[in-house]
Design an enzyme around this catalytic site. Structure first.
Site, PDB file in Angstrom:
ATOM      1  N   ASN A 129       0.799  -1.237   0.000  1.00 49.24           N
ATOM      2  CA  ASN A 129       0.000   0.000   0.000  1.00 49.24           C
ATOM      3  C   ASN A 129       0.830   1.284   0.000  1.00 49.24           C
ATOM      4  O   ASN A 129       0.467   2.253  -0.652  1.00 49.24           O
ATOM      5  CB  ASN A 129      -1.042  -0.020   1.123  1.00 49.24           C
ATOM      6  CG  ASN A 129      -0.449  -0.218   2.488  1.00 49.24           C
ATOM      7  OD1 ASN A 129       0.684  -0.662   2.634  1.00 49.24           O
ATOM      8  ND2 ASN A 129      -1.206   0.109   3.516  1.00 49.24           N
ATOM      9  N   SER A 206      -0.747  -7.572   7.167  1.00 50.15           N
ATOM     10  CA  SER A 206      -2.007  -7.932   7.807  1.00 50.15           C
ATOM     11  C   SER A 206      -1.762  -8.604   9.158  1.00 50.15           C
ATOM     12  O   SER A 206      -0.710  -9.199   9.406  1.00 50.15           O
ATOM     13  CB  SER A 206      -2.771  -8.895   6.892  1.00 50.15           C
ATOM     14  OG  SER A 206      -1.987 -10.051   6.664  1.00 50.15           O
ATOM     15  N   THR A 207      -2.763  -8.524  10.007  1.00 48.18           N
ATOM     16  CA  THR A 207      -2.673  -9.168  11.323  1.00 48.18           C
ATOM     17  C   THR A 207      -2.549 -10.683  11.157  1.00 48.18           C
ATOM     18  O   THR A 207      -1.812 -11.342  11.896  1.00 48.18           O
ATOM     19  CB  THR A 207      -3.900  -8.767  12.174  1.00 48.18           C
ATOM     20  OG1 THR A 207      -3.795  -7.359  12.434  1.00 48.18           O
ATOM     21  CG2 THR A 207      -3.952  -9.505  13.501  1.00 48.18           C
ATOM     22  N   GLU A 208      -3.211 -11.224  10.137  1.00 46.20           N
ATOM     23  CA  GLU A 208      -3.157 -12.669   9.899  1.00 46.20           C
ATOM     24  C   GLU A 208      -1.720 -13.134   9.610  1.00 46.20           C
ATOM     25  O   GLU A 208      -1.223 -14.078  10.226  1.00 46.20           O
ATOM     26  CB  GLU A 208      -4.068 -12.969   8.710  1.00 46.20           C
ATOM     27  CG  GLU A 208      -4.318 -14.415   8.446  1.00 46.20           C
ATOM     28  CD  GLU A 208      -5.036 -14.605   7.105  1.00 46.20           C
ATOM     29  OE1 GLU A 208      -5.536 -13.610   6.545  1.00 46.20           O
ATOM     30  OE2 GLU A 208      -5.074 -15.759   6.643  1.00 46.20           O
ATOM     31  N   GLY A 210       0.933 -11.434  10.271  1.00 47.51           N
ATOM     32  CA  GLY A 210       1.693 -11.074  11.471  1.00 47.51           C
ATOM     33  C   GLY A 210       1.698 -12.196  12.495  1.00 47.51           C
ATOM     34  O   GLY A 210       2.729 -12.501  13.107  1.00 47.51           O
ATOM     35  N   GLU A 431       7.434   2.369  14.975  1.00 46.62           N
ATOM     36  CA  GLU A 431       8.286   2.847  13.897  1.00 46.62           C
ATOM     37  C   GLU A 431       8.402   4.361  14.022  1.00 46.62           C
ATOM     38  O   GLU A 431       7.635   4.997  14.734  1.00 46.62           O
ATOM     39  CB  GLU A 431       7.689   2.461  12.548  1.00 46.62           C
ATOM     40  CG  GLU A 431       7.605   0.946  12.428  1.00 46.62           C
ATOM     41  CD  GLU A 431       7.635   0.433  11.016  1.00 46.62           C
ATOM     42  OE1 GLU A 431       8.693  -0.047  10.588  1.00 46.62           O
ATOM     43  OE2 GLU A 431       6.598   0.512  10.348  1.00 46.62           O
TER      44      GLU A 431
END
Ligand code: NAP
Ligand code: MG
Length: 453
Positions: A129, A206-208, A210, A431
């Site tokens: 993105n 994505s959290t998935e 991750g 970050e």
């Protein structure tokens, strides 16, 4: 080869070699070989090289912006801002090599001192993105702290990372310090996670994925920082400047066509203000320019892929309460119109899951307490906004909302010098700002016995 598709035209814009396990292993070996000399280089020399890299990226800003705009389908004006931020990020962290200091600590019988040591080889895995910006948020602090890196960009948007490597070599960065391996996450990403010579994984996505990285990292006790998904709230009180809030709210969701982890995709509106707010929102959305990313006037481009558009469309079934629908060009291109669903409940699927597309839900609320409950009723906690004319209320809300980044009467989420990251399942670590530099180091404690004399 990877065929790189331009999402606004559905045409192949480039072909790049696809890395596999062997290439990842070769990149890690090169990084491992280069790291000791990079770490040993005088801090001012490392800083100078990082400034040269920033200069060189700045020199190519227009070409890089056009490349990113085409590959990611983002408006050219936004792409310039993003490449500009990457330049700024390298400049900010160029100060790192000379500012990263330890402490001396009073103890009995000797002298105790700490050092901030680099970790070694870092694996960086980035999403499609904000390809170059997010890469710079990781590469710059990792290099500043004396590490070498292997960067795996998203297979859909590998072009700006490949350019970054070329520009870095031309600017004089020693070979092997920054390595780019374009290839699929399930192969190249996973190999980095498993590799015994990689000390840390810094991931955005994505959290998935991750979760799977956190599991994979357990095997070798790798350090991990994760920047994951979000489902952030945009809380609008009736005492806010409603015209200003409604003029800003669409861009908090539809910027980057909603493909933004910070998207404030749940718009919570205090009940007495709903009608006026919706009318203002409609005005802003109907004036939005959706189209060719290279057109200077464009405010929203296409989605990244046909698959992703199908996923986004699944959140707007036939019977969805579509209150506002903006315009979008006909094909080719993966277009989806800016869409507002209202009224919605926070329990609806579109209010619970990250859509990562230009779809916002409006949820009415009554009073401050309910606003806090709704804002926090999510597994995520990345960004968010509060719009109110009452300063005390703004600060009460700021303390009560469980989120890593909050803005008051604004959509702004990221600045180079301030920490960015998530609460809850939006991530681990931060970050940008000084925090990120520390995340690329390990603390070493040294005790020197000095005796009685
Ligand atoms: P993604 O599917 O999680 O992919 C992110 C990166 O991980 C890509 O480079 C991908 O490679 C790689 N990957 C996929 N499977 C992997 C595996 N098993 N092991 C290691 N790496 C693997 O995310 P995305 O679809 O690119 O981006 C959208 C998501 O990113 C959203 O959820 C968004 O919220 C999140 N995001 C978060 C932030 C933040 O700062 N918090 C910023 C931007 C985006 P390939 O795609 O090449 O296969
Ligand atoms: Mg993905």
């Amino acid at each position: 080869m990877i065929e790189v598709i331009e999402p606004a035209t559905e045409q192949v814009m480039a072909e790049v070699p696809e890395a596999g396990i062997d290439e990842v292993d070769a990149a890690v070996a090169a990084a491992k070989k280069a790291q000791p000399a990079w770490r040993a280089m005088a801090p001012a020399d490392r800083a100078a090289l990082m400034h040269r890299l920033a200069d060189a990226l700045g020199d190519e800003l227009e070409a890089l912006s056009r490349l990113e705009a085409r590959n990611a389908g983002k408006p050219i004006a936004n792409a310039r801002g993003e490449i500009g931020m990457a330049v700024e990020t390298f400049r900010y962290y160029a100060a790192g090599p000379e500012r990263l200091t330890g402490k001396t600590i009073p103890v009995a019988g000797g002298i105790d001192m700490t050092f901030r040591e680099p970790l070694g080889v870092i694996g960086l895995i980035t999403p499609w993105n904000f390809p170059m910006t997010i890469a710079s948020w990781k590469v710059a602090p990792a290099l500043a702290a004396g590490n070498s890196v292997v960067l795996k960009p998203a297979a859909l948007t590998p072009l700006s990372a490949i350019e970054m490597e070329r520009i870095a070599l031309e600017a004089g960065l020693p070979e092997g310090v920054l390595n780019v391996v374009p290839g699929p996450g399930s192969v190249c990403g996973q190999r980095l996670v498993e590799h015994p010579d990689v000390a840390k994984i810094a991931f955005t996505g994505s959290t998935e994925v991750g979760r799977s990285i956190a599991r994979g990292a357990a095997e070798t006790i790798k350090r991990v920082t994760l920047e994951l998904g979000g489902k952030s709230a945009n809380v609008v009180f009736a005492d806010a400047d409603l015209a200003e809030a409604a003029a800003a709210a669409p861009f908090a969701v539809f910027d980057n066509a909603g493909q933004d982890c910070c998207a404030r995709s749940r718009i919570l509106v205090e009940r007495p203000a709903v009608e006026e707010f919706m009318a203002e929102l409609e005005k802003t959305i109907s004036a939005m320019r959706v189209g060719d990313p290279l057109d200077e006037a464009t405010q929203m481009g296409p989605l990244i892929s046909a698959d992703h558009r199908d996923t986004v469309a699944s959140f707007v079934p036939e019977d969805a309460p579509v209150a506002i629908r903006g315009s979008a060009p006909d094909g080719p291109g993966y277009w989806f119109p800016p869409t507002v669903l209202s009224p919605m409940s926070n329990d609806d699927r579109a209010a619970r899951e990250e859509i990562f597309g230009p779809v916002a839900v409006v949820i009415p609320f009554d009073g401050e307490q309910e606003a806090v409950e709704l804002a926090n009723d999510t597994i995520y906690g990345l960004s968010g906004s509060v719009w109110t004319g009452d300063g005390s209320r703004a600060l009460r809300m700021a303390r009560a909302i469980e989120t890593g980044v909050l803005s008051i009467n604004s959509n702004s989420s990221v600045r180079v010098s301030t920490p960015f990251g998530g609460f809850k399942q939006s991530g681990v670590g931060r970050e940008l700002g000084p925090d990120a530099l520390e995340h690329y180091t390990e603390v070493k404690n040294v005790y020197y016995a000095v005796g009685e004399g």
